[in-house]
Write a protein that holds these residues in place. Structure first.
Motif, PDB file in Angstrom:
ATOM      1  N   ALA A  34      26.095  85.869  56.135  1.00 47.84           N
ATOM      2  CA  ALA A  34      25.616  84.449  57.125  1.00 47.84           C
ATOM      3  C   ALA A  34      26.086  83.287  57.512  1.00 47.84           C
ATOM      4  O   ALA A  34      26.084  82.589  57.663  1.00 47.84           O
ATOM      5  CB  ALA A  34      24.488  84.681  57.116  1.00 47.84           C
ATOM      6  N   LEU A  35      25.762  82.623  56.197  1.00 47.99           N
ATOM      7  CA  LEU A  35      26.587  81.192  55.302  1.00 47.99           C
ATOM      8  C   LEU A  35      27.651  80.768  55.556  1.00 47.99           C
ATOM      9  O   LEU A  35      27.907  79.973  55.637  1.00 47.99           O
ATOM     10  CB  LEU A  35      26.165  81.330  53.905  1.00 47.99           C
ATOM     11  N   ARG A  36      28.997  82.268  55.056  1.00 46.60           N
ATOM     12  CA  ARG A  36      30.151  81.631  55.540  1.00 46.60           C
ATOM     13  C   ARG A  36      31.023  81.597  57.006  1.00 46.60           C
ATOM     14  O   ARG A  36      31.847  80.651  57.226  1.00 46.60           O
ATOM     15  CB  ARG A  36      30.533  83.061  54.441  1.00 46.60           C
ATOM     16  N   LEU A  37      29.919  82.712  58.005  1.00 47.49           N
ATOM     17  CA  LEU A  37      29.880  82.109  59.159  1.00 47.49           C
ATOM     18  C   LEU A  37      30.014  80.915  59.442  1.00 47.49           C
ATOM     19  O   LEU A  37      30.972  80.020  60.143  1.00 47.49           O
ATOM     20  CB  LEU A  37      29.974  83.640  59.919  1.00 47.49           C
ATOM     21  N   ILE A  38      29.314  80.556  58.956  1.00 49.77           N
ATOM     22  CA  ILE A  38      27.896  79.107  59.544  1.00 49.77           C
ATOM     23  C   ILE A  38      29.025  78.240  59.122  1.00 49.77           C
ATOM     24  O   ILE A  38      29.460  76.898  60.044  1.00 49.77           O
ATOM     25  CB  ILE A  38      26.408  79.372  59.682  1.00 49.77           C
ATOM     26  N   ASP A  39      29.251  78.191  57.702  1.00 41.00           N
ATOM     27  CA  ASP A  39      29.990  77.399  57.198  1.00 41.00           C
ATOM     28  C   ASP A  39      31.789  77.040  57.722  1.00 41.00           C
ATOM     29  O   ASP A  39      32.288  75.815  58.156  1.00 41.00           O
ATOM     30  CB  ASP A  39      30.479  77.509  55.611  1.00 41.00           C
ATOM     31  N   GLU A  40      32.497  78.103  58.348  1.00 43.15           N
ATOM     32  CA  GLU A  40      33.629  77.887  58.608  1.00 43.15           C
ATOM     33  C   GLU A  40      33.598  77.942  60.347  1.00 43.15           C
ATOM     34  O   GLU A  40      35.128  77.821  60.231  1.00 43.15           O
ATOM     35  CB  GLU A  40      33.918  79.286  58.034  1.00 43.15           C
ATOM     36  N   ALA A  76      20.708  85.376  48.262  1.00 38.81           N
ATOM     37  CA  ALA A  76      22.204  84.501  47.864  1.00 38.81           C
ATOM     38  C   ALA A  76      22.098  83.234  49.290  1.00 38.81           C
ATOM     39  O   ALA A  76      22.385  82.566  48.669  1.00 38.81           O
ATOM     40  CB  ALA A  76      23.338  85.615  48.639  1.00 38.81           C
ATOM     41  N   VAL A  77      21.279  83.245  50.294  1.00 39.72           N
ATOM     42  CA  VAL A  77      21.709  81.820  50.906  1.00 39.72           C
ATOM     43  C   VAL A  77      20.791  80.623  50.541  1.00 39.72           C
ATOM     44  O   VAL A  77      20.885  79.972  51.209  1.00 39.72           O
ATOM     45  CB  VAL A  77      21.909  82.161  52.018  1.00 39.72           C
ATOM     46  N   HIS A  78      19.548  81.565  49.623  1.00 36.06           N
ATOM     47  CA  HIS A  78      18.865  80.974  49.195  1.00 36.06           C
ATOM     48  C   HIS A  78      18.865  78.783  49.268  1.00 36.06           C
ATOM     49  O   HIS A  78      18.281  78.445  49.960  1.00 36.06           O
ATOM     50  CB  HIS A  78      17.038  80.846  48.571  1.00 36.06           C
ATOM     51  N   ASP A  79      19.518  78.944  47.728  1.00 30.15           N
ATOM     52  CA  ASP A  79      19.984  77.469  47.127  1.00 30.15           C
ATOM     53  C   ASP A  79      20.993  77.014  48.109  1.00 30.15           C
ATOM     54  O   ASP A  79      21.200  76.070  47.397  1.00 30.15           O
ATOM     55  CB  ASP A  79      20.230  77.645  45.704  1.00 30.15           C
ATOM     56  N   LYS A  80      21.241  77.334  49.192  1.00 32.92           N
ATOM     57  CA  LYS A  80      23.118  76.946  49.643  1.00 32.92           C
ATOM     58  C   LYS A  80      22.666  76.112  50.781  1.00 32.92           C
ATOM     59  O   LYS A  80      23.501  75.451  51.469  1.00 32.92           O
ATOM     60  CB  LYS A  80      23.580  77.572  49.227  1.00 32.92           C
ATOM     61  N   TRP A  81      21.247  76.269  51.592  1.00 35.24           N
ATOM     62  CA  TRP A  81      20.419  76.767  52.766  1.00 35.24           C
ATOM     63  C   TRP A  81      19.922  74.957  52.874  1.00 35.24           C
ATOM     64  O   TRP A  81      19.189  74.606  52.062  1.00 35.24           O
ATOM     65  CB  TRP A  81      20.187  77.301  53.452  1.00 35.24           C
TER      66      TRP A  81
END
Length: 522
Positions: A34-40, A76-81
């Motif tokens: 999910a994070l990769r999609l949002i970032d890219e 996985a997303v917690h510390d990167k959001w």
């Protein structure tokens, strides 16, 4: 060593991320994807078969954008959001119910728009067209919340798919949905992120007219495992559930779905297996593909070809009410998956196959009903076939198939053009074996030619050759197996080999030749 990880609740049928996380169910972490999609990127489209976890992934995106930090601790997303920025999320889903006319669709859209407006604190939308109300909803969401809106659409195509047997209604549904989705591109300045999912991929011209900025990740190898469970997920997340189950059988039955990257298991199947501890076609049983079977029979599809179809990328990625490719339909609904691909300049050719034993056996069982017009065939015939094959009772096999073809009413032959099709007889024969979920190899290549069908079962090798004759047996099927030395390919296995030549008569509509030569294990 015995796994000491405590067992958790199985999230069978649960599509709510919050419930899974708060009530300590098993969860396969998809938040990194999910994070990769949002970032890219910003606008995405994903096609996946039913019950593969699309709704859960969209719900995860919604909770993420709404900033519900507690639900993501340890993921996985917690510390990167950035948890300080919360976004208004507009959620549109056509998963519920069946809309049988355009009026029902319009009513559903009105409800969805009004419901989102109320949930976001916007109040009542001014009456007007669908496009104007949707535009207002997006604009007001940004104005009220101070952040651009997130648009998530689940089962975008269901109103069309529910009406494929009524093309005129399906076209009306398509046109109504096009009015809705066309708003998204025009509201680009007010949208942070948009994600649309469904089973099929309708052509951009037919339903996404104007929305030509969608990034279709359906066949993107990086996102092959965006829905479903990988082998690694099974061995780690679900390790406590594996005790007492044959690990290879789990793979054979339920793994194998592939979209050019990592293969995945159908999550619905796996969760029910862990609950009931019994191998069954759980996914297949949730929706009999009646329309699909009717299409396959009507188009005289040679059923052995279903496990080795070659199709160009353009064929698989386009679908419309007025132009339905059987290959695209079977691929998008999950009855075929990608086996391999070959690039030819700017074009890509895909070879398709059955994903696993569940689909191979269940779909061929359903096809037997369509090929014979008798719903009792799969249960009766395949069970008896299994017993006869296990006993190597070839005389019994000959009686079984001779009696079977003789039992089909002449009216059925007269009223069904497929019965005049040369491949019909071999299709029925093949589907009986495939319905058992056996190890079958079609057009099995040797240095002297191709064997029509090879079956590996119970420590024996069965080589089949089929011929269609006018009336009387000619003995050519068995003779071809002998003359071309087809048995040589399998002698090294050290197992008994059985050459089986079968001849069908178009005139008598029956098996007229059934010859067997057995070769002892060397």
């Amino acid at each position: 060593m015995k796994d000491l990880t405590p067992r958790k609740k199985l999230p069978i049928g649960i599509q709510t991320f919050r419930e899974i996380r708060e009530e300590d169910h098993y969860y396969v972490d998809k938040t990194g994807i999910a994070l990769r999609l949002i970032d890219e990127g910003k606008y995405y489209f994903l096609s996946r078969p039913r019950r593969f976890g699309k709704s859960l992934f969209l719900d995860t995106l919604a909770e993420l954008f709404e900033g519900n930090e507690a639900l993501f601790r340890g993921l996985a997303v917690h510390d990167k959001w950035d948890w300080t920025a919360n976004y208004p999320v507009i959620r549109i889903s056509f998963a519920e119910g069946v809309m049988e006319n355009r009026a029902a669709l319009d009513e559903r859209i009105d409800y969805l728009l009004a419901h989102n407006a109320h949930r976001l604190g916007i109040g009542e939308l001014v009456q007007g067209s669908v496009s104007s109300r949707f535009s207002t909803l997006i604009e007001q969401a940004r104005l009220l919340h101070g952040q651009r809106a997130v648009v998530l659409v689940d089962e975008y195509d269901k109103p069309i798919l529910d009406n494929l047997t009524r093309p005129e209604v399906a076209r009306q549904m398509r046109d109504g949905l096009r009015d809705l989705y066309s708003v998204i591109k025009g509201q680009d300045a007010h949208i942070k992120f948009a994600f649309l999912t469904g089973v099929s991929k309708f052509s951009k011209v037919s339903i996404f007219s104007g929305l030509n900025n969608l990034n279709d990740i359906t066949l993107d190898a990086r996102y092959s495992a965006i829905c479903g469970y990988t082998d690694e997920d099974v061995d780690t997340v679900f390790a406590p559930e594996l005790t007492g189950l044959d690990r290879q059988a789990i793979r054979d039955w339920y793994n194998g779905y592939n979209w050019t990257g990592t293969s995945v298991y159908n999550p619905f199947d796996l969760l029910l297996l862990f609950d009931k501890r019994e191998f069954r076609p759980y996914w297949f049983e949730t929706g009999t593909p009646t329309f699909l079977v009717e299409q396959l029979v009507a188009r005289h599809i040679f059923t052995p070809d279903l496990s080795r179809i070659a199709a160009m990328e353009t064929l698989l990625s386009s679908f419309d009410v007025d132009r339905m490719s059987v290959e695209a339909l079977m691929f998008q609904t999950g009855y075929l998956t990608i086996d391999s691909l070959m690039r030819m300049g700017a074009r890509v050719e895909y070879t398709l196959k059955y994903p696993n034993l569940e689909v191979q056996a269940s779909l061929n069982g359903a096809l037997l009903e369509g090929l014979t017009g008798d719903p009792s065939v799969p249960a009766q015939q395949t069970g008896q076939l299994h017993r006869l094959l296990r006993a190597n009772d070839f005389a019994g096999l000959q009686r079984l198939f001779t009696a079977f073809f003789a039992s089909i009413p002449h009216d059925w032959y007269r009223n069904n053009p497929i019965a005049q099709y040369e491949g019909y007889y071999a299709s029925v024969f093949y589907s009986h074996f495939a319905a058992l979920g056996l190890d079958i190899r079609l057009e099995d290549t040797t240095h002297k030619g191709r064997i029509d069908m090879t079956v590996l079962f119970n420590g024996h090798v069965y080589l089949f050759e089929f011929k269609v004759v006018e009336l009387a047996p000619e003995g050519k099927a068995l003779q071809q197996l002998r003359d071309r030395g087809y048995a040589d390919k399998y002698r090294a296995r050290g197992e008994p080999i059985h050459l089986v030549g079968i001849e069908f008569s178009r005139d008598s509509r029956s098996v007229v030749g059934f010859e067997v030569q057995s070769i002892e294990a060397s």
